[in-house]
Each structure stands twice: as structure tokens, then as C-alpha cells.
Scaffold this motif. Structure first.
Motif: not given
Lengths: 215, 258
Positions: B130-136, B167-169
Motif C-alpha cells: 500500500r505504501e509503495e502504491a501510494m508513493e507510485l 511499476l508496482a510489480l
């Protein structure tokens, strides 16, 4: 016959009608999915069998199909069909409605853009995940209006069970009307079907609304 | 070498027509950090090449390698043989693909579109994802749209979500299949800006595009394809500024006149 007696007798008939209705849905909704998947099978022979099955189910009267399911075992194999009446009714209805549901499902799956499958594949979803998480929810949304139509038709079609002399509400209405020379049973039956369908429409509308959050 | 495609041949079987060869002996190598643009007229095989690289199409013969490991190679009978299922899953994790038509999942919110594959496929912890997704999404300037559904977004926003989803992957290489062709000119700019930003961050990318100024500005290498062949390949200044092949000159002339 007092109105209250009439109402309670027909009430029992209404319960039997509901029995046909719910059991038919219980079996035909999943069976339709199986028929649809077999219809799209890799094997030509299976495809053809399913095509013929759907054609027969849709191409002949349900009333006739019920007679065949019930009396067929006796005429063809000399089987004892006592106590088999209700089973024959459920088989007849479920097999018939499965064919219609299969075609509705097929339409729903064909409406999903191929890009959805490709996106899922590239993202690494396996086939089961793709089917249940990505495709099926979208199919359900698209087919809901057609399924509602079919369910409403089913409510009324349950009356065809009178062909096999099953005492659901329609058979009882006919019997009581004849024996009591009264019009009232028809009114009661009519109100029952109308209210039942009103309830179906209400529930299905709620379900459709639940899928309204996206286009 | 991130991606290596050697001597790729691909034809489609057309009913009532002879086999249509879409890729004649195509080779493409992409190094880490490289941005390669593929240009060319419709039907030149650009998209098919990307679809072969991402395994959406099977090659007839040739070799595909990711991270110096063989995913497909020509077998003894001259036909391509792919690695077994488990390895293919690994190969698929090396790349991401951004489609012309976005292909977001309409029943998932923006955030879920980005988060779902890392959680469900890569089995990574939800909170971290979730954190990474929000960052993206912040990077795509879409963090305020996290709870929206794709149908509530413009085409440009949808495509940026699709880029975030890929990119999330954490792919090694990102493919773009005409990422702006479904967008009007105003929205094209916002998507190209994002790709340009990724290029500056040294993301390895292969972009099939009709946006010539973009290809010229962003790429390390440009490939011009026509009729299933690579007609010309090289430095963008060379391909655009001083093309050697007559067909390239003609294509670029037609493009400029349009």
C-alpha cells in the motif's frame, strides 16, 4: 368453502411453488455455468453436444419436456415412476433453465474485452485468479438484467408443473375454482404471482445497485 | 542484457489467405537503463514484436532471453520451444506492459488496481505494498484519486494508473504499446511526461510510439520497422536527422507532412 380454508389450502400450494422456484434456481444457475464452459470446450464433439442440448431445451415447450422427464423412464425402460413426480419437475425445470442461463453467461463472457485477459496475464494472475477475481465480477454485472428477466419468467413458469398434476398454487387454483364454481382462487393465484415477481424485481434491483459503483 | 530477442519469426494463419508473415527474422537487444523506441507504419509488426516479447503471442521460431536466461528457443524441429510453466512465471515477473487501451480493471479502485497484483501474485505484505502504491500514485500525481474508479478518470489519468500498476510489480523492463494512441493531444502530454521522467530515472523501456518528437528526445536508440523487417536502427539523431534508408526517409517525410 370459507375464504380462510381456500387461503390456507392455496398457501400450501404457494409453498410448493416456492419449492420449485428455489430448487430450480439452486440447480440451474450453476448448471448453466457448466453448460456454458462445455459449450466453449476445446473438443468439437463436446461443443456440438452442448449446442444440440441448448437447441432442444430452447426449441421445445417446457411443458412437453416435463412430460418426457416424468413419463420417459416408464415408456422407455418400464421403470416404476411412483414417487418420482417432484424429482421429474425439478430435473425438467433445472435442465431447461440451465440452457437459457448458459446462453446468458456466454453473452456476458463474450462482452469482456480481450484486453482484460491480457492485462491479467501480463500481471501474472493465474487462470483461476483471472476467472474469479477479474472476469467473473464483470460478467455478473453485465448479465444481471437478463438474469432478472429469466427469474421472473421462472416464477410464472412454475405453473407448468400442473401438467404433472403437482399441487402447486396454479393447479390448486384450477381445482378449487372448478369445484367451488368460484373466481376467487384465480384472483388469489394472480396476486401471489404478482407479489412474488415484485419481490424478485426488488431484490434484483438491489443487487444491480450494488454493482453500480463502476461502469 | 535485460532482453535479448534473436531471429524472431512470426506469422499469422489467415483463413483463405496465405500465411501472413508479420516478423521476418527480427532481433532486438535491450541493455539495462536503455530506452528504445520502435516507430513505423501500422501493420509493420511493432506491436506484434512487443506482444511476442511479453508472451501474449507465441513466436514461430527464434530465441527470447530475459536476464541472460532462455525463455524460448528454436527446437530441433525448427519450431520455438518455451520454458516450462514455473520458469515462465519467473520470466513474466521481469517485465511490465502498458497497453494502448489501458486495460485497467474497471471493478477495482485506482489503489486496488495498483496493489492487487503485488499482493495476490507476488504475495507481498499488504501494508508495504500500500505504501509503495501510494508513493507510485504520488509520482503519477494521482494520489488524490486513489479511491476513484477507472470510469471516473480521464484517459490520461487511466494510462498513468496503468503505468503505476505495471511499476508496482518492480519489473526490470517496461514495454509500452502505443501508450498515447487512444488519447487526445492534451492528455498525450501528461503521459509522455511520466515516461520521460522514468527515462531520467534510468528505467529500462521499450516504447512503440507514433510520437516522433518524443521518441527523438527520450530514446537512446530508435528502431524503424516496416513490413515485418527492421529497416533502420540507431541513435535517434541519426535515424531522425540523417536516415540512410529510402523507406525511412519516406516515412518521416509523410509523418512531417501529416
Amino acid at each position: 368453502m370459507a375464504l380462510s380454508t381456500m387461503l390456507s389450502t392455496m398457501g400450501e400450494g404457494a409453498l410448493r411453488t416456492c419449492g420449485i422456484f428455489f430448487l430450480t434456481l439452486l440447480f440451474s444457475l450453476p448448471l448453466g455455468m457448466v453448460v456454458m464452459l462445455l459449450r466453449k470446450s476445446r473438443f468439437k464433439i463436446v461443443q456440438w453436444i452442448m449446442k444440440i442440448y441448448i437447441a432442444v431445451m430452447r426449441g421445445t415447450p417446457l411443458m412437453l419436456q416435463l412430460l418426457v422427464w416424468y413419463f420417459g423412464p416408464y415408456y422407455l425402460f418400464g421403470a416404476n415412476i411412483r414417487g418420482y413426480r417432484f424429482t421429474a419437475i425439478i430435473i425438467g425445470f433445472a435442465m431447461n433453465y440451465a440452457a437459457y442461463f448458459a446462453e446468458i453467461y456466454r453473452g456476458g463472457f463474450e462482452a469482456i474485452p480481450v484486453g482484460q485477459y491480457e492485462a491479467a496475464e501480463v500481471l501474472g494472475y493465474n487462470r483461476t485468479q483471472t476467472f474469479f477475481m477479474i472476469i467473473l465480477p464483470q460478467v455478473v454485472k453485465t448479465i444481471l438484467p437478463s438474469v432478472t428477466n429469466e427469474i421472473i419468467t421462472l416464477v410464472k413458469d412454475t405453473s407448468l408443473a400442473f401438467t404433472l398434476a403437482y399441487n402447486e398454487i396454479f393447479s390448486l387454483a384450477k381445482q378449487i375454482a372448478a369445484s367451488q364454481t368460484s373466481f376467487t382462487p384465480f384472483v388469489i393465484a394472480g396476486v401471489f404471482y404478482f407479489v412474488a415477481n415484485y419481490a424478485v424485481a426488488f431484490v434484483m434491483e438491489r443487487i444491480e445497485k450494488a454493482f453500480d459503483y463502476y461502469k | 542484457m535485460i532482453l535479448e530477442m534473436n531471429n524472431i519469426k512470426k506469422s499469422f494463419i489467415k483463413k483463405s489467405l496465405e500465411n501472413l508473415t508479420v516478423l521476418h527474422d527480427i532481433s532486438l537487444q535491450v541493455d539495462a537503463g536503455e530506452v528504445v523506441s520502435i516507430i513505423g507504419p501500422s501493420g509493420s509488426g511493432k506491436s506484434t514484436l512487443l506482444r511476442c516479447a511479453t508472451f501474449l503471442e507465441q513466436i514461430d521460431s527464434g530465441e527470447i532471453k530475459y536476464m541472460n536466461q532462455t525463455a524460448a528457443e528454436t527446437g530441433a524441429d525448427g519450431k520455438a520451444v518455451y520454458a516450462e510453466h514455473a520458469s515462465m512465471r519467473k520470466f513474466k515477473s521481469y517485465f511490465g506492459l502498458v497497453f494502448q487501451q489501458f486495460n485497467l480493471f474497471p471493478h477495482y479502485s485506482v489503489l486496488k488496481n495498483v496493489m492487487d497484483a503485488p499482493v495476490r501474485v507476488q504475495k507481498r505484505p499488504r501494508e508495504q505494498v500500500r505504501e509503495e502504491a501510494m508513493e507510485l500514485l504520488r509520482k503519477m500525481d494521482l494520489d488524490a484519486r486513489a479511491d476513484y474508479y477507472p470510469c471516473q478518470l480521464s484517459g490520461g489519468q487511466q494510462q498513468r494508473v496503468a503505468i503505476a500498476r505495471a511499476l508496482a510489480l518492480k519489473p526490470e523492463i517496461l514495454f509500452f504499446d502505443e501508450p498515447t494512441s487512444a488519447l487526445d493531444p492534451e492528455l498525450t502530454g501528461e503521459v509522455l511526461k511520466v515516461i520521460r521522467q522514468l527515462a531520467e530515472e534510468k528505467m529500462t523501456m521499450v516504447v512503440v510510439t507514433h510520437e516522433m518528437p518524443f521518441a527523438r528526445a527520450v530514446s537512446n536508440r530508435v528502431i524503424f520497422m516496416d513490413g515485418g523487417y527492421i529497416v533502420e536502427e540507431g541513435d535517434p539523431e541519426m535515424v531522425f536527422g540523417a536516415p540512410t534508408q529510402e523507406r525511412t526517409k519516406q516515412f518521416l517525410r509523410n509523418y512531417q507532412n501529416a
